[in-house]
Design an enzyme around this catalytic site. Sequence first.
Site, PDB file in Angstrom:
ATOM      1  N   TYR A 191      47.021  40.091  49.376  1.00 55.48           N
ATOM      2  CA  TYR A 191      46.779  41.549  47.856  1.00 55.48           C
ATOM      3  C   TYR A 191      45.285  41.698  48.517  1.00 55.48           C
ATOM      4  O   TYR A 191      44.627  42.882  49.189  1.00 55.48           O
ATOM      5  CB  TYR A 191      45.913  41.275  46.894  1.00 55.48           C
ATOM      6  N   THR A 201      37.749  45.542  47.210  1.00 53.93           N
ATOM      7  CA  THR A 201      37.980  44.270  46.268  1.00 53.93           C
ATOM      8  C   THR A 201      37.331  42.733  45.976  1.00 53.93           C
ATOM      9  O   THR A 201      37.515  42.952  47.522  1.00 53.93           O
ATOM     10  CB  THR A 201      39.573  44.519  46.007  1.00 53.93           C
TER      11      THR A 201
END
Length: 337
Positions: free
Chosen positions: A141, A117
């Site tokens: 995350y 990501t």
Amino acid sequence: MTVLVTGGAGYIGSHTVLALLDAGEPVVVVDNLSTGSPDALPRHVPLLVQDIGDEAMMAGIIRSYGVDVIIHLAGSVVVQDSVRDPLAYYRNNTVAAHGLLSAAVRCKVKHFVFSSTAAVYGNPAQLPVPETAATDPQSPYGASKLIVERMLQDVAAAHSMRYVILRYFNVAGADPDGRAGLSAANATHLIKIAVELATGQRSQMDIFGTDYPTPDGTCIRDFVHVSDLAQVHRIAVSHLARGGRSAILNCGYGRGYSVLEVLACVRKLSRKDFTIRHAERRPGDIVAMVADVRRIRSELGWVPQHDDLNAMIADALAWENKLVALRNLRKDSAASA
Ligand code: UDP
């Protein structure tokens, strides 16, 4: 060549499976269905409902299906949830990947594609952000994904594996032929929430922050169509099969749109003049995130087919209308039963 897709019953996973099937690649899916759904997959695709962290079980699956390459997409993806429950994210994203990688090493799988990501960059010092930029994730995350990037690179060096790490920017849209889309409940992503509003499934939405140092005061993101992203996975698999070198690649279009620009586009295409509340900034939001895409273009020769915000939002709206119609149909048949 058999491709194992973890998380294949999810949003990006189901589009990736379609891209592989369209190209004639045999696919097997492992998904624990925590957010995915079997309905997201064509019936003939083998779906094993299983946690990817179970090394022995994964090794069994890799052997029995003769898996040559793994595309690893399974994981938890909501930034705000990761702040509330970091251990769940380190378990689902980091520890689970350790189990999967151990199985891959045990079975001598040589090619691995990993979904990472843009959140690994944190607040980038320069835009567009190149892959060589410093990593500084601002959430558990992002950190949980960055640790896997490192783990994969170390494993690849030790066990002569080659990998492609894909750093996704903001993924949106749906299959243009209506075969797949984002179905998970409790959406947090901008375009999904806006199309839910436009199709009457919610009564309101917030813009989180209108006082950012950007031209219109709202955050800027690089939105990439999910079908283009699915093709990137397919091309990454071919790249590795051809002997291509390991790479970390940004997945975006290299162009940013503000939250207000996105909402204006949803209004225009849906012809619904919904109202939107101006709210406080959402903690942890990055001001602007735009990908430097030179590397993915040169390494993979990727030519996007859906690089158009209007088309992306039109596909998202069409999928949302389909979900609403399906739900109404189910209600009607339940009422008449
Ligand atoms: N956003 C918003 N309202 C919403 C959802 C998102 O204003 O209901 C904004 C969010 O604050 C961010 C941008 O839209 O600036 C993109 O957020 P999203 O959650 O879609 O993706 P992220 O970039 O956080 O991964």
